[in-house]
Enzyme design. Structure first.
Site, short mmCIF file in Angstrom:
data_model
loop_
_atom_site.label_atom_id
_atom_site.label_comp_id
_atom_site.label_asym_id
_atom_site.label_seq_id
_atom_site.Cartn_x
_atom_site.Cartn_y
_atom_site.Cartn_z
N LYS A 50 -40.44 -11.52 41.88
CA LYS A 50 -40.87 -10.40 42.72
C LYS A 50 -42.16 -10.76 43.47
O LYS A 50 -42.16 -11.67 44.25
CB LYS A 50 -41.01 -9.14 41.86
CG LYS A 50 -39.85 -8.94 40.86
CD LYS A 50 -38.52 -8.68 41.52
CE LYS A 50 -37.33 -8.79 40.54
NZ LYS A 50 -37.42 -8.02 39.30
N TYR A 91 -37.29 -1.23 33.13
CA TYR A 91 -36.36 -2.00 33.96
C TYR A 91 -34.98 -2.06 33.29
O TYR A 91 -34.88 -2.32 32.08
CB TYR A 91 -36.93 -3.40 34.17
CG TYR A 91 -36.02 -4.35 34.90
CD1 TYR A 91 -35.72 -4.15 36.24
CD2 TYR A 91 -35.45 -5.43 34.25
CE1 TYR A 91 -34.87 -5.02 36.92
CE2 TYR A 91 -34.61 -6.30 34.91
CZ TYR A 91 -34.32 -6.09 36.24
OH TYR A 91 -33.48 -6.95 36.90
N ARG A 136 -38.44 -30.26 29.78
CA ARG A 136 -38.29 -28.96 29.11
C ARG A 136 -39.60 -28.58 28.42
O ARG A 136 -40.02 -27.43 28.43
CB ARG A 136 -37.15 -28.98 28.08
CG ARG A 136 -37.19 -27.78 27.14
CD ARG A 136 -35.85 -27.43 26.50
NE ARG A 136 -35.14 -28.57 25.98
CZ ARG A 136 -35.48 -29.25 24.86
NH1 ARG A 136 -36.53 -28.90 24.15
NH2 ARG A 136 -34.76 -30.28 24.46
N ASP A 165 -45.35 -5.50 30.94
CA ASP A 165 -44.62 -6.04 32.09
C ASP A 165 -45.41 -5.62 33.33
O ASP A 165 -45.42 -4.45 33.71
CB ASP A 165 -43.20 -5.45 32.10
CG ASP A 165 -42.35 -5.99 33.25
OD1 ASP A 165 -42.93 -6.46 34.25
OD2 ASP A 165 -41.11 -5.90 33.15
#
Ligand SMILES: *Cc1c(COP(=O)(O)O)cnc(C)c1O
Length: 386
Positions: A202, A105, A53, A177
């Site tokens: 993406k 978005y 982690r 972004d």
């Protein structure tokens, strides 16, 4: 050497940065380290990793690569794009005010409007394409400006230089972004952004086979805080997923060129079609912000949206007739996709916010893949016949 001074060609960095992690057998690609934990050689002595982690060599390879492509001092690879956005929002505290666009978005809008606003953070959604609306929305409590450009799905452009300069004067954190263009076509750090965020689902991965995100830091202080949060929140990316993104990112430049060439041809075709009322694509001279586009972007990307004349061609028929464009959410993969923002990706915004942002029931978004463009045009032409 600091990463931001790495001037090598972005195509070279995409292939080589961060990848050589195997000193035992000299494998050319980065090994996947599927381990939850790492043993210590002795008390307080390990090889830089203790628990996945907190850190994992496969993930580190991807983080070094993305940081180099964006020109940041470091990056964190997260489980999804939303995990990266969530982390960025935890830089704030209750009472803080955030200004963002009204056409961001859909998932980001939902996270801001339905999750973080009930934790005492105020959001103001404005027409960010006009920097004056930002100036008017600023308050003493404004602590972050969240920028998405080009916007999804209408490809409106935010003036990075003007908006970031305005925020910097007031010590407001700016986050961009950069999912739609990728660092291949736009570098927000060159305009002074503090952090850059990606849905690596993406273009960075580019093969529609993994979800992931990244938060890239503009300075060491932000990196320290971001890394602390990623570990504390538990949103880091799994080693296998990080490995897939690292494999995909190596061909980013070549894919972006191919996506763009196809998108441009499709946009020009749609612009002339009688069943199409309007086309949104940054590479068309008819785009109302074409001068700004030429100034701050080095390319136009692979997303094209348009308004279908549904009197001529019913929506159902259009989607049904397409052969190469799968009706699906997401974008940025090698295969072409098509979707209906109003009922799919942006439905969670609600009707009123959809109307303000300009998304209509006739808006269609295309993610141009890298197939032969004539096949894509023929497919669209057939579906547009009504
Ligand atoms: C997809 C997307 C996100 C969210 O990323 P996930 O990987 O789906 O969590 C955020 N911003 C933009 C612009 C996106 O396209």
């Amino acid at each position: 050497m600091p990463l931001q001074r790495d001037k090598k060609d972005i195509r070279t960095r995409a292939v080589h940065t961060g990848v050589y992690k195997d000193a035992s057998y000299n494998s050319v690609t980065t090994p996947i380290y599927p381990t939850s934990t790492f043993y210590f050689d002795a008390l307080r002595k390990n090889k830089g990793y203790d628990y996945t982690r907190s850190g994992n060599p496969t993930r580190t390879a991807l983080e070094e690569n993305i940081a180099s492509l964006e020109g940041g001092v470091g990056a964190s690879a997260t489980a999804t794009g939303m995990a990266a956005i969530t982390t960025a929002l935890f830089f704030l505290k209750p009472g803080d005010h955030v200004i963002t666009g009204d056409d961001i978005y859909g998932g980001t809008y939902r996270l801001f409007d339905q999750v973080f606003s009930s934790w005492g953070i105020d959001f103001h959604f404005v027409h960010m394409r006009d920097p004056n609306t930002l100036r008017k929305a600023l308050t003493k409590k404004t602590k972050m400006v969240w920028i998405e450009t080009p916007s999804n799905p209408l490809l409106n452009i935010v003036d990075l230089e003007a908006v970031i300069a305005l925020a910097r004067k007031k010590d407001i954190l700016t986050v961009v972004d950069n999912t739609f263009l990728s660092p291949y076509f736009q570098k927000p750090f060159e305009f002074g952004a503090d952090m850059v965020m990606h849905s690596t689902t993406k273009y960075l991965n580019g093969h529609s086979d993994v979800v992931g995100g990244a938060l890239v830091y503009g300075n060491k202080e932000l990196e320290r805080k971001g890394r602390f949060l990623i570990n504390a929140l538990g949103v880091s990316q799994a080693p296998f997923d990080a490995w897939l993104v690292l494999r995909g990112v190596k061909t980013l430049a070549q894919r972006m060129e191919a996506h763009q060439a196809n998108a441009r041809t499709i946009a020009q075709f749609l612009e002339k079609h009688k069943s199409v009322k309007k086309v949104y694509y940054p590479g068309l001279q008819s785009h109302p912000q074409y001068a700004l586009i030429k100034k701050q972007m080095t390319g136009f990307g692979g997303i094209v949206s348009f308004e279908l004349d549904t009197q001529n061609v019913p929506l159902d028929a259009f989607f049904r007739k397409l052969k190469y464009f799968s009706l699906a959410e997401s974008l940025g993969g090698v295969e072409s996709l098509v979707e209906h923002p109003y009922s799919m990706s942006h439905a969670s915004m609600g009707k009123a916010a959809l109307k303000t942002s300009g998304i209509t029931p006739e808006t269609i978004r295309i993610s141009a893949g890298i197939e032969g463009v004539q096949d894509l045009i023929n497919d669209l032409d057939h579906a547009l016949c009504g």
